[in-house]
Design an enzyme around this catalytic site. Structure first.
Site, PDB file in Angstrom:
ATOM      1  CG  ASP A  13     -19.230  67.014  35.162  1.00 53.97           C
ATOM      2  OD1 ASP A  13     -18.570  67.034  34.152  1.00 53.97           O
ATOM      3  OD2 ASP A  13     -20.315  67.499  35.510  1.00 53.97           O
ATOM      4  CE  LYS A  16     -18.003  60.513  31.154  1.00 54.44           C
ATOM      5  NZ  LYS A  16     -18.267  61.471  32.313  1.00 54.44           N
ATOM      6  N   GLY A  40     -16.393  67.363  28.904  1.00 49.23           N
ATOM      7  CA  GLY A  40     -15.165  68.097  28.956  1.00 49.23           C
ATOM      8  C   GLY A  40     -14.435  67.174  29.857  1.00 49.23           C
ATOM      9  CG  HIS A  41     -13.883  63.488  28.972  1.00 47.28           C
ATOM     10  ND1 HIS A  41     -14.069  62.630  27.902  1.00 47.28           N
ATOM     11  CD2 HIS A  41     -14.975  63.410  29.366  1.00 47.28           C
ATOM     12  CE1 HIS A  41     -15.365  62.022  27.769  1.00 47.28           C
ATOM     13  NE2 HIS A  41     -15.839  62.725  29.086  1.00 47.28           N
ATOM     14  CD  GLN A 225     -22.661  64.025  27.237  1.00 49.00           C
ATOM     15  OE1 GLN A 225     -22.837  63.244  26.849  1.00 49.00           O
ATOM     16  NE2 GLN A 225     -21.785  64.917  27.163  1.00 49.00           N
TER      17      GLN A 225
END
Ligand code: IMP
Length: 429
Positions: A13, A16, A40-41, A225
């Site tokens: 988080d 990225k 989750g990007h 991650q």
């Protein structure tokens, strides 16, 4: 050849998605090499927010080839719905924008049941997984019971492999986790349906990637991650189930180590963590709450509130060493506006003795006390800064302090979620 690996340098988080999306404008290929839809990007473009969990962040650029490489665990239903929702919003209009490795592992319904069942049984000792079946899918890869994306294209061997795997899985589901058994034939039919929809994407991605590399394309490897969640080098057992570090860009996508040229670590200007596990610089007070609200620190995948704390340079230097970082992309600097003084952990103490690295034993890590340095904060909003010199002096000092402590140049500074709210100080390729 021109390649760059982007990895998270903390607990994930770090932002990225935005960094990769920004650098992607200069890339020809974007490759995800580990993890699955536990990631989750968040991408922001023209005021629109898009969150992708599985599809690489280059998908918003029509001329980029996105690769879901062999190192991933893929939930086909998630892939299909992510594709559909991108299409609905006018993106990902050509199938050729995405290729999926025939060697990538498939997340099956029993993986999700086992992930969640195990967490329930662990009670207070739970890992805090995303519940997406990631760990059990990687377990099956190692135990050679996994289903691979290529199997989806061969119905009779798919059926055999699912039936073989499910004897043991149903035993676990029923006896250990006390849930209703799954019907193997229903699982086969469900996955044959996915196969039909995903067939145009499934291929030997290593060959395609090699050709891009040989042809001198700009290849961006997108980590998911963060380094502290790496199965070997993270805060075990509170970690994810894959190697997150830059070295896995090679094994996870099928290129040799000589292919990797640069590696940038994405570092949030403070620290956050979702899930359980030690977090020495955590602020369990009003300041932690302020960071959470100002930074919008809620999980992109599960919506869980993220735990927030000060920047920890012991964590940062751990990531510098393990990834061989050649650059730092510093994110969310704007969130620190108005907080002064700022504290930064510059070392730990364990049982009264100084410590400058992360101990491998999680109980020892849980006992370390950070040694802080206080630095001056700044009052000015940063969101309109477009060059290093636009930043107020204290913000420039903060950046230079990070460079000094880590020995790595800060190559990019992000001052807001939009693409243009970025100060790119070195060329990525
Ligand atoms: P899993 O990857 O779902 O097995 O979860 C293992 C640990 O990694 C949990 O603490 C999760 O919260 C954490 N985790 C997994 N993916 C991400 C991510 O993309 N960002 C932050 N934490 C993550």
């Amino acid at each position: 050849m021109s390649t760059l690996v982007i990895v998270g340098a903390q607990w994930g988080d770090e932002g990225k998605g935005k960094i990769v999306d920004l650098l992607t404008s200069r890339a020809d290929v974007v490759v995800r090499f580990q993890g699955g839809n536990n990631a989750g990007h968040t991408l922001k473009v023209a005021g629109e927010q898009i969150i992708v969990h599985l599809i690489p962040s280059g998908i918003l650029y029509p001329n980029i080839t996105n690769v879901i490489a062999n190192g991933l665990v893929v939930d086909p239903s998630v892939l299909i719905s992510e594709k559909a929702s991108l299409r609905e919003r006018g993106h990902f209009l050509k199938d050729s924008q995405l290729i999926v490795s025939d060697r990538a592992q498939v997340i099956m319904p029993y993986h999700k049941i086992i992930d969640q069942g195990r967490e329930d049984l662990l009670g207070n000792a739970k890992i805090g997984t995303t519940g997406r079946g990631i760990g059990p899918a990687y377990e099956d890869k190692a135990s050679r019971m996994g289903i691979r994306m290529g199997d989806l294209l061969r119905p009779s061997s798919l059926r055999d492999r699912i039936y073989n795997a499910m004897d043991e899985k149903n035993f676990l589901i029923e006896r250990r986790f006390k849930r209703p058994k799954l019907n193997p034939e229903e699982v086969v039919q469900e996955y044959l349906g996915y196969a039909e929809q995903l067939a145009p994407h499934i291929t030997d991605t290593t060959i395609v990637l090699q050709n891009f590399v040989r042809g001198g394309s700009h290849v961006l490897f997108e980590g998911a991650q963060g380094t502290l969640l790496d199965i070997d080098h993270g805060t075990y057992p509170f970690v994810t189930s894959s190697n997150v570090v830059a070295g896995n860009a090679c094994a996870g996508s099928g290129v040799g180590p000589n292919v990797i040229e640069k590696c940038w670590g994405v570092v949030k200007a403070y620290t956050t963590r979702v899930g359980e596990g030690a977090f020495p610089t955590e602020l369990a007070d009003g300041l932690g709450e302020e960071l959470r609200e100002k930074g919008g620190e809620y999980g992109a995948t599960t919506g869980r509130p993220r735990r927030c704390g000060w920047l920890d340079t012991v964590v940062l230097n751990h990531s510098v060493r393990l990834n061989g970082l050649t650059g730092i992309a510093l994110t969310k600097m704007d969130v620190l506006t108005g907080i002064s003084p700022l504290s930064v952990a510059i070392g730990y103490e364990l049982d009264g003795k100084p410590l400058d690295h992360i101990p491998s034993d999680i109980t020892e890590f849980g006992r370390v006390k950070p040694r802080y340095r206080e630095v001056k904060g700044w009052e000015e909003p940063l969101s309109d800064c477009r060059s290093f010199d636009d930043l107020p002096k204290s913000a420039r000092d903060y950046v230079e302090m990070i460079e000094h402590v880590s020995g790595v140049p800060v190559t990019l500074i992000s001052v807001g979620p939009a693409r243009e709210q970025s100060i790119l100080r070195r060329t990525p390729f």
